[in-house]
Design a protein around this motif. Structure first.
Motif, PDB file in Angstrom:
ATOM      1  N   PRO A 185      -2.705  -6.609   8.319  1.00 22.25           N
ATOM      2  CA  PRO A 185      -3.238  -7.033   6.771  1.00 22.25           C
ATOM      3  C   PRO A 185      -2.602  -6.330   5.959  1.00 22.25           C
ATOM      4  CG  PRO A 185      -4.884  -6.758   8.520  1.00 22.25           C
ATOM      5  CD  PRO A 185      -3.921  -6.085   8.937  1.00 22.25           C
ATOM      6  N   ALA A 186      -2.337  -6.704   4.832  1.00 23.86           N
ATOM      7  CA  ALA A 186      -1.670  -6.463   3.595  1.00 23.86           C
ATOM      8  C   ALA A 186      -2.115  -4.979   3.039  1.00 23.86           C
ATOM      9  CB  ALA A 186      -1.599  -7.302   2.608  1.00 23.86           C
ATOM     10  N   ASP A 187      -3.496  -5.036   3.238  1.00 23.84           N
ATOM     11  CA  ASP A 187      -4.240  -3.616   2.655  1.00 23.84           C
ATOM     12  C   ASP A 187      -3.787  -2.685   3.661  1.00 23.84           C
ATOM     13  OD1 ASP A 187      -5.099  -4.458   0.380  1.00 23.84           O
ATOM     14  OD2 ASP A 187      -7.227  -5.030   1.270  1.00 23.84           O
ATOM     15  N   ALA A 188      -3.907  -2.680   4.947  1.00 29.01           N
ATOM     16  CA  ALA A 188      -3.434  -1.757   5.908  1.00 29.01           C
ATOM     17  C   ALA A 188      -1.847  -1.419   5.795  1.00 29.01           C
ATOM     18  CB  ALA A 188      -3.693  -2.162   7.316  1.00 29.01           C
ATOM     19  N   ARG A 189      -1.358  -2.331   5.467  1.00 20.72           N
ATOM     20  CA  ARG A 189       0.175  -1.918   5.285  1.00 20.72           C
ATOM     21  C   ARG A 189       0.534  -0.999   4.242  1.00 20.72           C
ATOM     22  NH1 ARG A 189       1.217  -7.363   6.084  1.00 20.72           N
ATOM     23  NH2 ARG A 189       1.989  -7.790   3.946  1.00 20.72           N
ATOM     24  N   GLU A 190       0.005  -1.308   3.083  1.00 21.11           N
ATOM     25  CA  GLU A 190       0.304  -0.791   1.579  1.00 21.11           C
ATOM     26  C   GLU A 190      -0.582   0.671   1.513  1.00 21.11           C
ATOM     27  OE1 GLU A 190      -0.367  -3.927  -1.094  1.00 21.11           O
ATOM     28  OE2 GLU A 190       1.208  -5.200  -0.065  1.00 21.11           O
ATOM     29  N   ARG A 191      -1.596   0.964   1.937  1.00 24.85           N
ATOM     30  CA  ARG A 191      -2.196   1.971   1.809  1.00 24.85           C
ATOM     31  C   ARG A 191      -1.303   3.505   2.064  1.00 24.85           C
ATOM     32  NH1 ARG A 191      -4.629   0.576  -2.189  1.00 24.85           N
ATOM     33  NH2 ARG A 191      -3.641  -1.493  -1.841  1.00 24.85           N
ATOM     34  N   ARG A 192      -1.251   4.242   1.288  1.00 24.41           N
ATOM     35  CA  ARG A 192      -0.588   5.611   1.694  1.00 24.41           C
ATOM     36  C   ARG A 192      -1.781   6.674   1.268  1.00 24.41           C
ATOM     37  NH1 ARG A 192       4.486   5.049  -2.270  1.00 24.41           N
ATOM     38  NH2 ARG A 192       5.707   3.293  -0.996  1.00 24.41           N
ATOM     39  N   ALA A 383      -6.468   3.051   7.324  1.00 25.10           N
ATOM     40  CA  ALA A 383      -5.894   2.597   6.058  1.00 25.10           C
ATOM     41  C   ALA A 383      -6.465   1.414   5.393  1.00 25.10           C
ATOM     42  CB  ALA A 383      -4.406   2.227   6.280  1.00 25.10           C
ATOM     43  N   GLY A 384      -6.836   0.534   6.345  1.00 26.03           N
ATOM     44  CA  GLY A 384      -7.941  -0.510   5.928  1.00 26.03           C
ATOM     45  C   GLY A 384      -9.010  -0.113   5.352  1.00 26.03           C
ATOM     46  N   TRP A 385      -9.936   1.019   6.018  1.00 18.63           N
ATOM     47  CA  TRP A 385     -11.016   1.295   5.495  1.00 18.63           C
ATOM     48  C   TRP A 385     -10.988   1.859   3.917  1.00 18.63           C
ATOM     49  CZ3 TRP A 385     -15.975   1.347   5.709  1.00 18.63           C
ATOM     50  CH2 TRP A 385     -16.667   2.325   5.281  1.00 18.63           C
ATOM     51  N   ILE A 386      -9.805   2.566   3.898  1.00 18.44           N
ATOM     52  CA  ILE A 386      -9.408   3.114   2.378  1.00 18.44           C
ATOM     53  C   ILE A 386      -9.398   1.969   1.564  1.00 18.44           C
ATOM     54  CG2 ILE A 386      -8.170   4.445   0.982  1.00 18.44           C
ATOM     55  CD1 ILE A 386      -7.220   5.995   3.407  1.00 18.44           C
ATOM     56  N   ALA A 387      -8.496   0.988   1.963  1.00 18.36           N
ATOM     57  CA  ALA A 387      -8.469  -0.298   1.059  1.00 18.36           C
ATOM     58  C   ALA A 387      -9.646  -0.983   0.823  1.00 18.36           C
ATOM     59  CB  ALA A 387      -7.266  -1.348   1.321  1.00 18.36           C
ATOM     60  N   ALA A 388     -10.565  -1.150   1.742  1.00 24.74           N
ATOM     61  CA  ALA A 388     -11.838  -1.918   1.824  1.00 24.74           C
ATOM     62  C   ALA A 388     -12.769  -1.117   0.776  1.00 24.74           C
ATOM     63  CB  ALA A 388     -12.419  -1.978   2.993  1.00 24.74           C
ATOM     64  N   VAL A 389     -12.673   0.237   0.761  1.00 23.01           N
ATOM     65  CA  VAL A 389     -13.635   0.856  -0.060  1.00 23.01           C
ATOM     66  C   VAL A 389     -13.313   0.751  -1.653  1.00 23.01           C
ATOM     67  CG1 VAL A 389     -14.501   3.249  -0.615  1.00 23.01           C
ATOM     68  CG2 VAL A 389     -14.711   2.784   1.634  1.00 23.01           C
ATOM     69  N   ALA A 390     -11.860   0.839  -1.799  1.00 26.27           N
ATOM     70  CA  ALA A 390     -11.432   0.767  -3.240  1.00 26.27           C
ATOM     71  C   ALA A 390     -11.645  -0.837  -3.712  1.00 26.27           C
ATOM     72  CB  ALA A 390      -9.836   0.843  -3.077  1.00 26.27           C
ATOM     73  N   ARG A 391     -11.667  -1.723  -2.830  1.00 29.34           N
ATOM     74  CA  ARG A 391     -11.850  -2.978  -3.432  1.00 29.34           C
ATOM     75  C   ARG A 391     -13.436  -3.322  -3.557  1.00 29.34           C
ATOM     76  NH1 ARG A 391      -7.771  -6.411  -3.468  1.00 29.34           N
ATOM     77  NH2 ARG A 391      -5.807  -6.411  -2.147  1.00 29.34           N
TER      78      ARG A 391
END
Length: 715
Positions: A185-192, A383-391
C-alpha cells in the motif's frame, strides 16, 4: 565573535555567487536562453492542486547550477550560478468562460503523471542537461537562487552528462527499495522512520569490533545515509551531529550531546548560511535540543510521580518536542495540533522496526530482490501503522485549532505552553483532576456527534439536506436514515468532505452521485470512501476529462465499489428519501458542449420538501431541460442548488420557472472566478428566494419546522 565574523563572511561569499555572472541580468530582462545545467537535487513534482474544474498541470522542480549560458545576443559564457528549474511537463489547455482550463491535461487527482514527467523525475543529482527556457527573477531577494529557469518539455530531459558514480549507486539502491515495495500500500511504501543509536550496544561489541573501527564504520554509514536519503536540512543536522559524536568516539574524548548539537549547527550554518532560513532545519534543531534538555527532566519528574519508566520517557520526549516546536509550526500552518503527543506515543514502538527493516530492504534489494520483498512486507506493518495513526489523528474533528499564523501568534503560543507546563506540574499531584482534564480533552478532540449537537446545534435534528463547505467545489448530503446519507459530489479536497461527513454523523453511504467528472466535484472522493460503507457510485455518461474519469475508476476499484451510469427517468427511493434523475437524457442524445452540460440533475423529495440539484449545468442544457418532459417537475421547488457555483451563465427563464424559496450556492471564499455572480444572486432574490452561500455562511443544513416552514442551520 569569531563565529559571527565567520558567518558574515560565509553569507557574503554565498550572496556574491547570486550576483555574479550574466544570469541575474538576463533574468531581469526575462530573456530566453540556452543553458547547460548540473542538477544539485532530486527532481520533485509540484503538489497537484484543484483549481476550478481540474487540477493544475504537471510541473517538476529541480535545484541546479548553470555552468554555461548563451542567448539574448550573447555568446556562450561559463558561470556557476544556482537557479531553480521549473519544468512544465503537462499540456496547456484553453480557458473556458469562467477562466477554467477547458482542454485536457494536468495531473490526475490521484497524482498520476505523464511518461515525460516520469522521465524528468528519474534524473539524479549531478546529471548535466542542456535546456532552453526563459529566465525570470526569484520571488524574493532572500532566496538562495539567482533566477528561476522556466522550461517547457518537448521530448524528455536533454541529458549531456551522466550522474556521478556515487549518485548512480545511491539511485540503484533507491530504485531497488522502490521495486521491493511496489506491491505494498502507498502509506506503507512512503513512511520513513527515525533510529536512535546507543553507543556500545548491538552487534559491534559482540563481534569484537574495536571502538575506533566502530566509529569509522559509523562514519562511512553516515556518509552513505546522506547520499541515499539526500541532504535535506534535518538529514544534514542528524548526520553532522552524529559525525561529531563519532569523532569523539574515535579519539576517546567525552561524548556530550549538547555541545555536539551546538557544533553541528555552527558548522552547517557556516557551510550553508541559507540553512538559517530553513524552517525544517530550525524544527530539527529545536526538537533535538528539547530531547536533550527538557525530556530527561520531565521524565525524571514523571517517574517520581510513579509513572512507569518506559512510559515516562516516551511521554516526556513527545511532550518536550511538541512544546518547543509548536510555536514554529503554528506560524507556518496557522493551526495548533491537539493530537500530536498522543499520536507520537501510539507510533513510538513502531519506529525502530520500521527503520531497521527499511534499511535492510535498502541493502538487500540490489542483490537479493526476493528477500528484499519479504523484508519490505514485514516493514509494511509498522510503517502502515504509523501512517494509519497519522491519518486518523488528522481526520479527528477536533484534532487541531486555528491559531494566528504570525510571529505574534508564535510568541503567544509559547507563553501559553509555558503556562500549561507550570499548571501541569500542579495538576500532576492530583491524579483524579488529571483524569478529568484528560477526558475533557478527549471529548474536545473526538467531538462525538450527540455531544456536538447539544453544544453547537450542528447538525440540527431532522435535517434533510446538508451542503458542505468544501471551498470552490460541490458536496451535498441527503439524509437517508440513522447514520446514512446519499452524497452528491465530493468536492475538491478529501479532508474537507470527510470532516463534513464526520460532523454530520454519516457512517453509511448507500449511493454517491458524481454529477460530472470535473476535479472540483470528484477529487474529494477518497474522503467519502474513507472508513464508510459505500454501496455504489453513479456518474454521468459523458466521460471527460479522461484523467478524472481514470481517477474515479481507480478509487472505486480499490474499495470494490460498483460504478453505474445515471440517465433521465431513473427514480429511486430509500426510506423517506425519494429522488429522480432529470438529466442527462439517455442515448441517443445531442452531444453536450462539455462536461458541465452533462451534469446529473436530481429532483429530490423528502419530508414534504422538493429540492432541485442542478450540478454545473450551463444555459444550453438548462434550456433543453426546461423544454424536456421533466419541465413540469422543476417548477416552484422549495430548495435549489444553484448551478455552477452561482456563475453568471444561467438561463433566466429556468430561474423564473423554478422559483425556489431557498437558493444554496457552493463556492470558495475569494475564488478567482467571481462566483457567485452578482447578477445571478440578484435574479434569485428578485424571484423571492433567500440566497445562502458557503463562502460566507459555511456549511448549511436544511430541514422543516413543526409549522412546515424551511429552517436553515449554519455549521
Amino acid at each position: 565573535m569569531l563565529c559571527v565574523a565567520a558567518a558574515a563572511a560565509s553569507a557574503g561569499l554565498h550572496g556574491a555567487d547570486l550576483r555574479r555572472g550574466p544570469v541575474p541580468e538576463l533574468a531581469r530582462e526575462y530573456a530566453t536562453v540556452t543553458a547547460e545545467v548540473e542538477l544539485t537535487s532530486d527532481p520533485r513534482p509540484t503538489r497537484p492542486r484543484v483549481r476550478g474544474d481540474r487540477v493544475t498541470p504537471d510541473s517538476v522542480l529541480i535545484d541546479a547550477e548553470v555552468r554555461s549560458i548563451e542567448g539574448a545576443g550573447r555568446a556562450a559564457v561559463a558561470t556557476r550560478t544556482p537557479v531553480l528549474m521549473l519544468v512544465n511537463v503537462g499540456s496547456r489547455g484553453s480557458k473556458g468562460r469562467d477562466g477554467k482550463p477547458a482542454g485536457p491535461g494536468g495531473a490526475s487527482a490521484s497524482g498520476g503523471r505523464s511518461a515525460s514527467g516520469a522521465s524528468w523525475l528519474g534524473l539524479l543529482p549531478s546529471t548535466r542537461l542542456r535546456v532552453t527556457g526563459r529566465l525570470v527573477p526569484p520571488l524574493s531577494g532572500g532566496d538562495r537562487i539567482a533566477a528561476v529557469l522556466r522550461v517547457r518539455d518537448r521530448a524528455g530531459p536533454p541529458v549531456v552528462g551522466e550522474a556521478s558514480g556515487a549518485q548512480r549507486l545511491a539511485g540503484r539502491l533507491r530504485a531497488g527499495l522502490r521495486s521491493a515495495t511496489d506491491g505494498l500500500p502507498a502509506d506503507a511504501r512512503e513512511r520513513r522512520g527515525l533510529a536512535q543509536h546507543v553507543e556500545r550496544r548491538g552487534l559491534a561489541p559482540r563481534l569484537g569490533v574495536p571502538l575506533r573501527a566502530t566509529a569509522l564504520l559509523g562514519g562511512a554509514l553516515t556518509l552513505g545515509f546522506v547520499v541515499v536519503c539526500r541532504p535535506d536540512p534535518s538529514v544534514l543536522r542528524a548526520a553532522a551531529c552524529g559525525a561529531i559524536v563519532l569523532l569523539a568516539l574515535a579519539t576517546g574524548r567525552r561524548r556530550s550531546l549538547i555541545p555536539a548539537l551546538a557544533c553541528a549547527v555552527l558548522l552547517l550554518v557556516l557551510y550553508d548560511p541559507w540553512l538559517a532560513r530553513s524552517y525544517g532545519f530550525l524544527l530539527s534543531v529545536l526538537a533535538t535540543g528539547a530531547l536533550l534538555t527538557l525530556a530527561p527532566r520531565w521524565s525524571a519528574a514523571l517517574r517520581r510521580r510513579r509513572v512507569p519508566p518506559r512510559l515516562a520517557e516516551a511521554l516526556a520526549a513527545a511532550a518536550a518536542a511538541q512544546a518547543v516546536c509548536a510555536p514554529v509550526v503554528a506560524m507556518l500552518s496557522a493551526r495548533v495540533s491537539l493530537v500530536a503527543v498522543p499520536c507520537n506515543l501510539l507510533v513510538e514502538f513502531a519506529l525502530a522496526p520500521a527503520t531497521v527493516l527499511g534499511f535492510a530492504v535498502l541493502v538487500t534489494a540490489p542483490v537479493a530482490p526476493p528477500a528484499a520483498g519479504a523484508l519490505a512486507w514485514c516493514a509494511s506493518w509498522p510503517a502502515g501503522w504509523i501512517a494509519a495513526v497519522a491519518r486518523a489523528g488528522a481526520a479527528l474533528p477536533g484534532g487541531g485549532v486555528d491559531w494566528p499564523g504570525s510571529w505574534g501568534g508564535a510568541f503567544l503560543l509559547a507563553l501559553l505552553t509555558g503556562g500549561l507546563v507550570l499548571l501541569g506540574r500542579r495538576l500532576s499531584r492530583h491524579p483524579w483532576l488529571c483524569a478529568v482534564c484528560g477526558v475533557l480533552l478527549l471529548l474536545a478532540v473526538v467531538r462525538p456527534p450527540p455531544l456536538t449537537r447539544v453544544l453547537t446545534g450542528w447538525p440540527p435534528p431532522g435535517w434533510r439536506l446538508a451542503m458542505c463547505d468544501v471551498g470552490q467545489g460541490d458536496a451535498t448530503v441527503l439524509a437517508a436514515g440513522d447514520g446514512a446519507g446519499v452524497v452528491v459530489d465530493a468536492g475538491p479536497d478529501p479532508v474537507l468532505v470527510d470532516r463534513c461527513l464526520r460532523e454530520l454523523g454519516i457512517t453509511r453511504v448507500p449511493l454517491v452521485v458524481l454529477t460530472h467528472f470535473h476535479a472540483d466535484h470528484v477529487a474529494g472522493l477518497p474522503g467519502v470512501l474513507r472508513g464508510r460503507a459505500v454501496g455504489a457510485i453513479q456518474t454521468t455518461g459523458f466521460e471527460e476529462p479522461a484523467d478524472q474519469v481514470t481517477f474515479v475508476r481507480k478509487a472505486a476499484q480499490a474499495r470494490g465499489v460498483p460504478l453505474a451510469r445515471a440517465v433521465a427517468g431513473e427514480r429511486r427511493r430509500l426510506g423517506a428519501l425519494d429522488w429522480e434523475v432529470l438529466w442527462p437524457p439517455p442515448d441517443p442524445a445531442p452531444r453536450p458542449e462539455g462536461p458541465n452540460d452533462a451534469s446529473v440533475t436530481l429532483l429530490v423529495r423528502v419530508g414534504g420538501l422538493r429540492m432541485l440539484l442542478l450540478g454545473d449545468l450551463e444555459p444550453p442544457a438548462q434550456q433543453a431541460l426546461a423544454r424536456s418532459a421533466a419541465a413540469p417537475l422543476v417548477r416552484n421547488v422549495d430548495v435549489l442548488k444553484v448551478a455552477h457555483h452561482g456563475s453568471a451563465y444561467q438561463d433566466p427563464e429556468l430561474i423564473r420557472a423554478v422559483a425556489p424559496r431557498l437558493a444554496l450556492i457552493s463556492c470558495g471564499a475569494d475564488n478567482p472566478y467571481g462566483h457567485p455572480a452578482p447578477g445571478t444572486v440578484a435574479a434569485l432574490r428578485a424571484g423571492g428566494a433567500r440566497v445562502l452561500r458557503t463562502d460566507r455562511d459555511g456549511s448549511l443544513a436544511v430541514g422543516t419546522g413543526t409549522d412546515g416552514e424551511l429552517r436553515v442551520t449554519r455549521g
